[in-house]
Design a protein around this motif. Structure first.
Motif, PDB file in Angstrom:
ATOM      1  N   GLY A  52       0.812  -1.206   0.000  1.00 35.87           N
ATOM      2  CA  GLY A  52       0.000   0.000   0.000  1.00 35.87           C
ATOM      3  C   GLY A  52       0.844   1.254   0.000  1.00 35.87           C
ATOM      4  O   GLY A  52       2.064   1.222   0.159  1.00 35.87           O
ATOM      5  N   TYR A  53       0.197   2.390  -0.187  1.00 34.34           N
ATOM      6  CA  TYR A  53       0.873   3.670  -0.161  1.00 34.34           C
ATOM      7  C   TYR A  53       1.013   4.149   1.281  1.00 34.34           C
ATOM      8  O   TYR A  53       0.067   4.107   2.059  1.00 34.34           O
ATOM      9  CB  TYR A  53       0.086   4.704  -0.978  1.00 34.34           C
ATOM     10  N   VAL A  54       2.191   4.605   1.617  1.00 28.79           N
ATOM     11  CA  VAL A  54       2.454   5.098   2.968  1.00 28.79           C
ATOM     12  C   VAL A  54       2.714   6.584   2.898  1.00 28.79           C
ATOM     13  O   VAL A  54       3.532   7.053   2.099  1.00 28.79           O
ATOM     14  CB  VAL A  54       3.676   4.384   3.594  1.00 28.79           C
ATOM     15  N   ASP A  55       2.043   7.336   3.722  1.00 20.84           N
ATOM     16  CA  ASP A  55       2.203   8.776   3.744  1.00 20.84           C
ATOM     17  C   ASP A  55       3.505   9.139   4.458  1.00 20.84           C
ATOM     18  O   ASP A  55       3.728   8.747   5.591  1.00 20.84           O
ATOM     19  CB  ASP A  55       1.008   9.418   4.468  1.00 20.84           C
ATOM     20  N   GLU A  65      -8.648   9.096  10.807  1.00 26.18           N
ATOM     21  CA  GLU A  65      -9.247   9.421   9.516  1.00 26.18           C
ATOM     22  C   GLU A  65      -9.507   8.149   8.714  1.00 26.18           C
ATOM     23  O   GLU A  65      -8.894   7.103   8.950  1.00 26.18           O
ATOM     24  CB  GLU A  65      -8.338  10.357   8.729  1.00 26.18           C
ATOM     25  N   ALA A  66     -10.407   8.258   7.761  1.00 26.16           N
ATOM     26  CA  ALA A  66     -10.794   7.102   6.956  1.00 26.16           C
ATOM     27  C   ALA A  66      -9.651   6.677   6.044  1.00 26.16           C
ATOM     28  O   ALA A  66      -8.852   7.499   5.595  1.00 26.16           O
ATOM     29  CB  ALA A  66     -12.026   7.442   6.133  1.00 26.16           C
ATOM     30  N   TYR A  67      -9.594   5.378   5.775  1.00 24.33           N
ATOM     31  CA  TYR A  67      -8.587   4.865   4.854  1.00 24.33           C
ATOM     32  C   TYR A  67      -8.763   5.496   3.471  1.00 24.33           C
ATOM     33  O   TYR A  67      -7.779   5.796   2.782  1.00 24.33           O
ATOM     34  CB  TYR A  67      -8.696   3.346   4.741  1.00 24.33           C
ATOM     35  N   ARG A  70      -7.219   8.979   3.239  1.00 24.57           N
ATOM     36  CA  ARG A  70      -5.755   8.931   3.210  1.00 24.57           C
ATOM     37  C   ARG A  70      -5.257   8.430   1.851  1.00 24.57           C
ATOM     38  O   ARG A  70      -4.281   8.944   1.309  1.00 24.57           O
ATOM     39  CB  ARG A  70      -5.254   8.021   4.331  1.00 24.57           C
ATOM     40  N   THR A  71      -5.928   7.410   1.292  1.00 23.44           N
ATOM     41  CA  THR A  71      -5.514   6.867  -0.008  1.00 23.44           C
ATOM     42  C   THR A  71      -5.651   7.907  -1.110  1.00 23.44           C
ATOM     43  O   THR A  71      -4.741   8.070  -1.936  1.00 23.44           O
ATOM     44  CB  THR A  71      -6.359   5.627  -0.350  1.00 23.44           C
ATOM     45  N   VAL A  72      -6.772   8.617  -1.131  1.00 24.57           N
ATOM     46  CA  VAL A  72      -6.980   9.639  -2.163  1.00 24.57           C
ATOM     47  C   VAL A  72      -5.930  10.739  -2.045  1.00 24.57           C
ATOM     48  O   VAL A  72      -5.366  11.185  -3.056  1.00 24.57           O
ATOM     49  CB  VAL A  72      -8.401  10.230  -2.042  1.00 24.57           C
ATOM     50  N   MET A  94     -16.886  14.841  -0.260  1.00 27.70           N
ATOM     51  CA  MET A  94     -17.666  13.707   0.254  1.00 27.70           C
ATOM     52  C   MET A  94     -16.869  12.784   1.165  1.00 27.70           C
ATOM     53  O   MET A  94     -17.446  11.874   1.768  1.00 27.70           O
ATOM     54  CB  MET A  94     -18.222  12.888  -0.925  1.00 27.70           C
ATOM     55  N   ILE A  95     -15.562  12.994   1.295  1.00 25.17           N
ATOM     56  CA  ILE A  95     -14.746  12.050   2.060  1.00 25.17           C
ATOM     57  C   ILE A  95     -13.952  12.728   3.175  1.00 25.17           C
ATOM     58  O   ILE A  95     -12.971  12.175   3.670  1.00 25.17           O
ATOM     59  CB  ILE A  95     -13.779  11.283   1.130  1.00 25.17           C
ATOM     60  N   ARG A  96     -14.366  13.914   3.597  1.00 22.77           N
ATOM     61  CA  ARG A  96     -13.597  14.642   4.623  1.00 22.77           C
ATOM     62  C   ARG A  96     -13.642  13.941   5.981  1.00 22.77           C
ATOM     63  O   ARG A  96     -12.694  14.017   6.755  1.00 22.77           O
ATOM     64  CB  ARG A  96     -14.125  16.076   4.756  1.00 22.77           C
ATOM     65  N   THR A  97     -14.744  13.285   6.278  1.00 25.26           N
ATOM     66  CA  THR A  97     -14.891  12.567   7.540  1.00 25.26           C
ATOM     67  C   THR A  97     -15.576  11.234   7.289  1.00 25.26           C
ATOM     68  O   THR A  97     -16.209  11.034   6.235  1.00 25.26           O
ATOM     69  CB  THR A  97     -15.720  13.367   8.558  1.00 25.26           C
ATOM     70  N   MET A  98     -15.479  10.340   8.267  1.00 22.22           N
ATOM     71  CA  MET A  98     -16.125   9.033   8.118  1.00 22.22           C
ATOM     72  C   MET A  98     -17.647   9.157   8.031  1.00 22.22           C
ATOM     73  O   MET A  98     -18.276   8.484   7.203  1.00 22.22           O
ATOM     74  CB  MET A  98     -15.707   8.132   9.277  1.00 22.22           C
ATOM     75  N   PRO A  99     -18.290  10.003   8.840  1.00 22.96           N
ATOM     76  CA  PRO A  99     -19.747  10.164   8.691  1.00 22.96           C
ATOM     77  C   PRO A  99     -20.144  10.661   7.299  1.00 22.96           C
ATOM     78  O   PRO A  99     -21.175  10.238   6.768  1.00 22.96           O
ATOM     79  CB  PRO A  99     -20.096  11.186   9.771  1.00 22.96           C
TER      80      PRO A  99
END
Length: 319
Positions: A52-55, A65-67, A70-72, A94-99
């Motif tokens: 996987g990609y590592v930051d 934070e959601a996976y 982080r991936t995007v 649409m992906i700033r938070t898990m909710p």
């Protein structure tokens, strides 16, 4: 022919006449064309082996934070194509938070699939990485979208680009990995879906599909394994007779990969899986010679694959 005077040969494909046992410096430095089959043989379709990609700036980040988020973000730093950046712009709100991801999951999936199917786009691999991480966050909530995602991925597998093919099967493998708990109870349904890949005319497609689906069979409990193996054999009833031989080869890959281990060893569930497979070779009242022969061929082929894999068993050559 190449041996006749004045004959023409294709550039780069002629044989050099070096002394026996010696290789000329020119020949050793000559680039070698790698065939499609050779490149396909190196494809890694298993999610369990995916890197996987590592930051690099992970320190100080919000580890909750959601996976997907982080991936995007990480892929956006590496892929600067206009197409992928356009996808990132549409996904970010649409992906700033898990909710937010849970609330917009339908729009997220449809947006990613729409970009994935655009003709002429050059960002298929990173988009597939994004798609593969969505069920990692949503798990059971993603299940209603699995059928649609599967259809889209199957529609893309005939690509001749090896990196795209590898990404497609890694994406599918990730979906199986993260949804295995929810797919197992309906395994017979998903075996039929995968049956389209098990009868594919390209051997490497059958191989990758078998490796991918084997993860689901291996996740079954000891008491569920006989039912899982039986579900594999029921696919013959829903497949045209002319495709049975190809299907049997594909199913043998599933069986073998389900108990194949590492370093010439086998998985701890090999005994249960092989016993369940051998039970399928018993003659049943409603059997026809063709259906019995098909099931027996699947089991025989899987055991031959196992025999060739475990070369450390003895000094014999592969069968």
């Amino acid at each position: 022919t190449a041996g006749k005077k004045g004959a023409k040969t294709k550039p780069g494909w002629g044989k050099t006449q070096d002394a026996p046992g010696l290789k000329s410096k020119k020949a050793s430095q000559k680039p070698r064309f790698r065939t499609f089959a050779e490149r396909v043989a190196e494809v890694n379709a298993l999610a369990t082996r995916q890197i996987g990609y590592v930051d690099e700036n992970i320190e100080g980040e919000n580890m909750q934070e959601a996976y997907l988020q982080r991936t995007v973000r990480n892929l956006a730093r590496r892929d600067r194509t206009a197409h992928f950046q356009n996808l990132v712009i549409q996904l970010k709100p649409m992906i700033r938070t898990m909710p937010l991801i849970v609330h917009h999951m339908k729009d997220i999936v449809e947006t990613v699939l729409r970009h994935l199917q655009l003709e002429g786009q050059g960002a298929m691999v990173p988009i597939l990485h994004v798609l593969g991480d969505i069920p990692r966050d949503l798990r059971a909530e993603f299940l209603p979208f699995f059928d649609k995602v599967f259809e889209v991925l199957v529609g893309l597998i005939n690509t001749r680009k090896v990196d795209e093919m590898e990404a497609i099967f890694q994406c599918l493998s990730l979906h199986i990995k993260y949804l295995a708990r929810y797919l197992s109870p309906r395994m017979e349904q998903y075996v039929v879906q995968f049956g389209r890949l098990f009868v594919h005319q390209s051997y490497y497609i059958r191989q990758y599909a078998g490796e991918t689906f084997a993860f689901l069979l291996r996740r079954l409990g000891s008491e569920e394994i006989p039912g899982g193996v039986a579900a594999l054999m029921k696919v013959f009833k829903k497949t045209k007779r002319k495709n049975w031989e190809t299907l049997a080869d594909g199913l043998s890959v599933v069986l073998f990969e389900s108990f194949r281990g590492v370093e010439r060893q086998f998985h701890s569930k090999m005994t249960e899986i092989v016993q369940a497979a051998l039970d399928q070779t018993k003659v049943r009242p409603k059997d026809t010679p063709a259906t019995y022969a098909a099931r027996a061929f699947v089991v025989k082929r899987a055991l031959v694959r196992a025999r060739n894999f475990a070369l450390t068993w003895d000094k014999f050559d592969p069968v």
